[in-house]
Design a protein around this motif. Structure first.
Motif, PDB file in Angstrom:
ATOM      1  N   THR A   2       1.752  -3.820   3.395  1.00  0.00           N
ATOM      2  CA  THR A   2       2.643  -4.129   2.289  1.00  0.00           C
ATOM      3  C   THR A   2       1.940  -3.866   0.973  1.00  0.00           C
ATOM      4  O   THR A   2       0.824  -4.323   0.756  1.00  0.00           O
ATOM      5  CB  THR A   2       3.085  -5.599   2.347  1.00  0.00           C
ATOM      6  OG1 THR A   2       3.723  -5.838   3.603  1.00  0.00           O
ATOM      7  CG2 THR A   2       4.043  -5.916   1.220  1.00  0.00           C
ATOM      8  N   GLN A   3       2.581  -3.110   0.106  1.00  0.00           N
ATOM      9  CA  GLN A   3       1.985  -2.733  -1.162  1.00  0.00           C
ATOM     10  C   GLN A   3       2.893  -3.144  -2.316  1.00  0.00           C
ATOM     11  O   GLN A   3       4.104  -3.222  -2.165  1.00  0.00           O
ATOM     12  CB  GLN A   3       1.783  -1.211  -1.235  1.00  0.00           C
ATOM     13  CG  GLN A   3       0.811  -0.674  -0.206  1.00  0.00           C
ATOM     14  CD  GLN A   3      -0.626  -0.764  -0.668  1.00  0.00           C
ATOM     15  OE1 GLN A   3      -0.934  -1.438  -1.640  1.00  0.00           O
ATOM     16  NE2 GLN A   3      -1.507  -0.090   0.014  1.00  0.00           N
ATOM     17  N   ARG A   6       1.605  -0.634  -8.591  1.00  0.00           N
ATOM     18  CA  ARG A   6       0.834  -0.953  -9.787  1.00  0.00           C
ATOM     19  C   ARG A   6       1.185   0.062 -10.849  1.00  0.00           C
ATOM     20  O   ARG A   6       0.769   1.204 -10.817  1.00  0.00           O
ATOM     21  CB  ARG A   6      -0.668  -0.891  -9.485  1.00  0.00           C
ATOM     22  CG  ARG A   6      -1.540  -1.147 -10.695  1.00  0.00           C
ATOM     23  CD  ARG A   6      -2.975  -1.395 -10.261  1.00  0.00           C
ATOM     24  NE  ARG A   6      -3.502  -0.248  -9.548  1.00  0.00           N
ATOM     25  CZ  ARG A   6      -4.100   0.779 -10.142  1.00  0.00           C
ATOM     26  NH1 ARG A   6      -4.227   0.792 -11.441  1.00  0.00           N
ATOM     27  NH2 ARG A   6      -4.573   1.784  -9.441  1.00  0.00           N
ATOM     28  N   ASP A  70      -3.150   6.631 -14.543  1.00  0.00           N
ATOM     29  CA  ASP A  70      -4.051   5.730 -13.823  1.00  0.00           C
ATOM     30  C   ASP A  70      -5.386   5.587 -14.543  1.00  0.00           C
ATOM     31  O   ASP A  70      -5.901   4.485 -14.702  1.00  0.00           O
ATOM     32  CB  ASP A  70      -4.272   6.245 -12.402  1.00  0.00           C
ATOM     33  CG  ASP A  70      -5.131   5.313 -11.573  1.00  0.00           C
ATOM     34  OD1 ASP A  70      -4.581   4.350 -11.001  1.00  0.00           O
ATOM     35  OD2 ASP A  70      -6.364   5.529 -11.518  1.00  0.00           O
ATOM     36  N   MET A 116      -0.102   4.234  -6.778  1.00  0.00           N
ATOM     37  CA  MET A 116       0.177   3.017  -6.028  1.00  0.00           C
ATOM     38  C   MET A 116      -1.077   2.544  -5.302  1.00  0.00           C
ATOM     39  O   MET A 116      -1.586   3.214  -4.406  1.00  0.00           O
ATOM     40  CB  MET A 116       1.297   3.258  -5.014  1.00  0.00           C
ATOM     41  CG  MET A 116       1.747   1.995  -4.291  1.00  0.00           C
ATOM     42  SD  MET A 116       3.130   2.286  -3.152  1.00  0.00           S
ATOM     43  CE  MET A 116       2.252   2.838  -1.686  1.00  0.00           C
ATOM     44  N   GLY A 117      -1.596   1.382  -5.709  1.00  0.00           N
ATOM     45  CA  GLY A 117      -2.748   0.804  -5.031  1.00  0.00           C
ATOM     46  C   GLY A 117      -4.068   1.498  -5.285  1.00  0.00           C
ATOM     47  O   GLY A 117      -5.071   1.174  -4.648  1.00  0.00           O
ATOM     48  N   GLU A 120      -7.000   6.033  -2.284  1.00  0.00           N
ATOM     49  CA  GLU A 120      -7.475   5.572  -0.981  1.00  0.00           C
ATOM     50  C   GLU A 120      -8.756   6.318  -0.594  1.00  0.00           C
ATOM     51  O   GLU A 120      -8.785   7.547  -0.571  1.00  0.00           O
ATOM     52  CB  GLU A 120      -6.393   5.816   0.073  1.00  0.00           C
ATOM     53  CG  GLU A 120      -6.808   5.486   1.490  1.00  0.00           C
ATOM     54  CD  GLU A 120      -7.214   4.036   1.637  1.00  0.00           C
ATOM     55  OE1 GLU A 120      -8.403   3.803   1.962  1.00  0.00           O
ATOM     56  OE2 GLU A 120      -6.367   3.152   1.429  1.00  0.00           O
ATOM     57  N   SER A 138      -0.751   4.875   3.489  1.00  0.00           N
ATOM     58  CA  SER A 138      -0.262   3.615   2.938  1.00  0.00           C
ATOM     59  C   SER A 138       1.200   3.443   3.321  1.00  0.00           C
ATOM     60  O   SER A 138       1.809   4.334   3.921  1.00  0.00           O
ATOM     61  CB  SER A 138      -0.412   3.587   1.413  1.00  0.00           C
ATOM     62  OG  SER A 138      -0.150   2.290   0.909  1.00  0.00           O
ATOM     63  N   MET A 140       5.029   1.359   1.859  1.00  0.00           N
ATOM     64  CA  MET A 140       5.788   0.491   0.966  1.00  0.00           C
ATOM     65  C   MET A 140       6.881  -0.159   1.801  1.00  0.00           C
ATOM     66  O   MET A 140       7.775   0.522   2.307  1.00  0.00           O
ATOM     67  CB  MET A 140       6.399   1.289  -0.188  1.00  0.00           C
ATOM     68  CG  MET A 140       7.347   0.476  -1.059  1.00  0.00           C
ATOM     69  SD  MET A 140       6.579  -0.969  -1.809  1.00  0.00           S
ATOM     70  CE  MET A 140       5.710  -0.212  -3.171  1.00  0.00           C
ATOM     71  N   SER A 194      -0.817  -5.029   7.477  1.00  0.00           N
ATOM     72  CA  SER A 194      -2.261  -4.955   7.698  1.00  0.00           C
ATOM     73  C   SER A 194      -2.800  -6.144   8.481  1.00  0.00           C
ATOM     74  O   SER A 194      -3.907  -6.089   9.010  1.00  0.00           O
ATOM     75  CB  SER A 194      -2.990  -4.857   6.354  1.00  0.00           C
ATOM     76  OG  SER A 194      -2.682  -5.977   5.540  1.00  0.00           O
TER      77      SER A 194
END
Length: 218
Positions: A2-3, A6, A70, A116-117, A120, A138, A140, A194
């Protein structure tokens, strides 16, 4: 997993009176160009074939907007757009990548608004193998509400020889993913958490016809 999106910055807009004409200069100046672009609102991208820098358009522009918004993306001039999905009339996601990493760009009203997040660094291209030519990136997960059932959008990466990707849910239903340039994105009713074992399995077909399956989060 679950994200939460941001939102690292708003959409980039062109400075009044400034046009996005082609700029020709050496790749060694790319870092300086990136700083100029962030200040002026023009998204620029490097052309690997000619060693020049051009004003980006389309998904390439969206990718650069996300990188600039970002502010912490490594090697910012190396990122390119890949698989994309539309969530609704205003929102979507664009997977972006370079030769080592992939990330998820959030899109709002046609503009890239952030990553997002963050980028990675656990699920990377260097860890893909012949036995497992795909990996989780990832997810959503959207909760159900009065107008929409619960659903999830999942993102992943693949080796260059993966031709197609399907996600097989716990009920054995199959959802075909959009695959582009070593990335994929797919919308399903089944989330990934997760704190639990993987829910979905991946089925990929290689360019030579071989089919490989395995857990989404291996």
């Amino acid at each position: 997993m679950t994200q939460v999106i941001r939102n690292a910055g708003g959409p980039a807009g062109n400075t009044p009176g400034m046009t996005t004409t082609k700029l020709t200069m050496a790749l060694s100046a790319a870092a300086a160009i990136g700083l100029l672009a962030a200040g002026s609102g023009i998204a620029l991208a490097a052309d690997p074939g000619t060693g020049t820098t051009i004003a980006a358009t389309g998904d390439a522009k969206t990718a650069q907007e996300c990188v600039q918004a970002d502010g912490h993306v490594p090697d910012p001039t190396t990122w390119r757009p890949a698989a994309r999905i539309t969530v609704d009339a205003r929102h979507g996601f664009l997977v972006i990548r370079n030769d080592k990493l992939a990330a998820i760009c959030t899109v709002e009203d046609g503009h890239g608004t952030g990553i997002m997040g963050g980028v990675e660094t656990r699920h990377v291209y260097g860890k893909l193998t012949a036995a497992r030519p795909f990996d989780y990136l990832s997810s959503m997960n959207y909760l159900a509400d009065k107008t929409h059932p619960a659903e999830s959008i999942h993102f992943g990466i693949t080796t260059a020889d993966v031709k197609s990707v399907s996600l097989v849910g716990p009920d054995k239903s199959v959802r075909d993913a959009d695959v582009k340039d070593g990335t994929f994105v797919v919308r399903t009713p089944f989330g990934e958490d997760s704190d639990q074992a993987t829910t979905n399995h991946v089925r990929v077909t290689l360019t030579n016809g071989q089919v490989i399956t395995g857990p989404f989060r291996g």
